[in-house]
Structures are given as structure tokens and as C-alpha cells.
Design a protein around this motif. Structure first.
Motif, short mmCIF file in Angstrom:
data_model
loop_
_atom_site.label_atom_id
_atom_site.label_comp_id
_atom_site.label_asym_id
_atom_site.label_seq_id
_atom_site.Cartn_x
_atom_site.Cartn_y
_atom_site.Cartn_z
N ASP A 193 0.81 -1.33 -0.07
CA ASP A 193 -0.14 -0.04 -0.01
C ASP A 193 0.85 1.42 0.07
N GLN A 194 2.07 1.16 0.55
CA GLN A 194 3.16 2.43 0.59
C GLN A 194 3.05 2.90 -0.82
N TRP A 195 3.04 2.12 -1.73
CA TRP A 195 3.35 2.43 -3.17
C TRP A 195 2.19 3.30 -3.80
N GLU A 196 0.93 3.34 -3.10
CA GLU A 196 -0.18 4.18 -3.58
C GLU A 196 0.36 5.69 -3.46
N LYS A 197 0.45 5.63 -1.80
CA LYS A 197 1.10 7.26 -1.44
C LYS A 197 2.16 7.87 -2.09
N ALA A 198 3.22 7.01 -2.70
CA ALA A 198 4.45 7.35 -3.48
C ALA A 198 4.18 7.49 -4.80
N SER A 199 2.93 7.35 -5.13
CA SER A 199 2.84 7.39 -6.68
C SER A 199 3.47 6.66 -7.46
N LEU A 200 3.63 5.37 -7.42
CA LEU A 200 4.23 4.58 -8.15
C LEU A 200 3.98 4.33 -9.64
N GLU A 201 2.73 4.21 -9.74
CA GLU A 201 2.28 4.48 -11.41
C GLU A 201 2.62 5.45 -12.10
N GLU A 202 2.32 6.77 -11.33
CA GLU A 202 2.85 8.04 -12.17
C GLU A 202 4.33 8.13 -12.42
N SER A 220 5.56 -4.63 -17.53
CA SER A 220 4.66 -4.98 -16.21
C SER A 220 5.58 -4.62 -15.02
N LEU A 221 4.97 -4.01 -14.05
CA LEU A 221 5.36 -3.53 -12.85
C LEU A 221 5.01 -4.05 -11.60
N LEU A 222 5.54 -4.70 -10.62
CA LEU A 222 5.16 -5.14 -9.28
C LEU A 222 5.64 -4.17 -8.43
N GLY A 223 4.84 -3.34 -7.70
CA GLY A 223 5.29 -2.61 -6.50
C GLY A 223 4.98 -3.45 -5.34
N CYS A 224 5.84 -3.93 -4.76
CA CYS A 224 5.81 -4.74 -3.76
C CYS A 224 6.82 -4.41 -2.43
N ASP A 225 6.44 -5.32 -1.17
CA ASP A 225 7.45 -4.95 0.12
C ASP A 225 8.63 -5.85 -0.20
N ASP A 226 9.31 -5.55 1.14
CA ASP A 226 10.63 -6.22 1.04
C ASP A 226 10.45 -7.82 1.03
N ALA A 227 9.46 -8.31 1.97
CA ALA A 227 9.38 -9.65 2.14
C ALA A 227 8.92 -10.26 0.82
N ARG A 228 8.33 -9.76 -0.14
CA ARG A 228 7.86 -10.40 -1.41
C ARG A 228 9.13 -10.34 -2.38
#
Length: 167
Positions: A12-21, A44-52
Motif C-alpha cells: 500500500d505504501q506505493w499508492e502514497k508514493a505515486s508509483l504508477e505515475e 509489467s511492474l510489481l510494487g511490492c514490499d521487502d518480504a515479497r
């Protein structure tokens, strides 16, 4: 913007960081700098966390630790000689989008690296996404000559985005 980057956000942190933009900006700037039409390609892009990303890094590189970004080109595009630019893919003659490959990026590692370097998160993420797209296109940094080419290309692309030299 085209459908250049198909982004899946798991952290979810990627939403706030505007990853798509940021992904659209970095990918379009990279392709445009190299003389490629961003409208003809997809990533294709995966915005994930450290565990993933640690799971992916273990599975694909045998390194059971988190990393900042991973790339999987849809095909091998590396140049034959060290320090030479790879041959870039051409648009599909039928108008279909050419798939360049997949990228995964981990939020916690990126945030930590940006903080440690005293850089804005936005600048660091743009750099890593540019780096990932270049990997999809056959650029690499294992050999010193290849690293010089790739880093110089990154610096030039990032300058078009208003990002200072990260090296």
C-alpha cells in the motif's frame, strides 16, 4: 499516456508514493531518450514490499535477501561486446504492443536507500525504474565498460526528469 506500464501494487505504501505515475514517467523518458516510441511497448511492474522481493530474489537469483529492484526481460537483448549498446527492439509491424518484460520494486528498501543517501524518495524511485527499464532493454553493469555505458545513460535520462546525477 499509453498503456506503457501495467502496474500491480501489492504494498500500500506505493499508492502514497505515486508509483504508477513515476513508472510512466521513468519508462517513457527512458524509451524516448533511446529513440523508441513509448506507445509501441509495454512493461509489467510489481510494487511490492521487502518480504515479497526477498522471495523473488531467492527464487531467481539465489540471494535470500531483499533488494531494491529486479528485472526480467522478455528476451535476451544484451550486446555481444562489453561497453556496446544493445540492439533495441522494434515496434511490432501489426501494431501489437511489444512486451519488454517485468520489473519488481520493493518499498522499504527504496525508502531506506533514499533516506541513507539523503535523496528524495521520488528521485530514487525514478532512478531505479529507469535502471530496471534499461535492464529490460539489455543494458547491464556487471562488466566495467557496460556499467559505464548504463550509468551514463541513466544520468542523461534522469536529467530530462529533473533528477540530479545519483552517482
Amino acid at each position: 499516456m499509453s498503456d506503457l506500464v501495467d502496474t500491480l501494487i501489492e504494498a500500500d505504501q506505493w499508492e502514497k508514493a505515486s508509483l504508477e505515475e513515476l513508472a510512466d514517467l521513468a519508462a517513457a523518458a527512458t524509451l524516448t531518450h533511446l529513440g523508441m516510441d513509448p506507445e509501441a511497448f509495454e512493461i509489467s511492474l510489481l510494487g511490492c514490499d521487502d518480504a515479497r522481493i526477498a522471495v523473488l530474489n531467492t527464487e531467481f537469483r539465489g540471494k535470500p535477501v531483499p533488494t531494491n529492484v529486479l528485472s526480467w526481460p522478455s528476451e535476451e537483448r544484451a550486446a555481444e561486446d562489453a561497453g556496446e549498446a544493445p540492439e533495441l527492439p522494434a515496434p511490432d509491424k501489426s501494431g501489437m504492443l511489444v512486451e519488454l518484460g517485468d520489473i519488481a520494486i520493493a518499498y522499504e528498501t527504496c525508502a531506506r536507500e533514499a533516506a541513507d543517501a539523503g535523496r528524495p524518495m521520488r528521485h530514487h524511485v525514478l532512478h531505479l525504474l529507469c535502471h530496471g527499464v534499461l535492464h529490460l532493454l539489455g543494458y547491464d553493469h556487471i562488466d566495467e565498460k557496460d556499467a559505464t555505458l548504463m550509468e551514463g545513460t541513466e544520468v542523461a535520462i534522469l536529467a530530462t526528469l529533473g533528477v540530479p546525477d545519483p552517482y
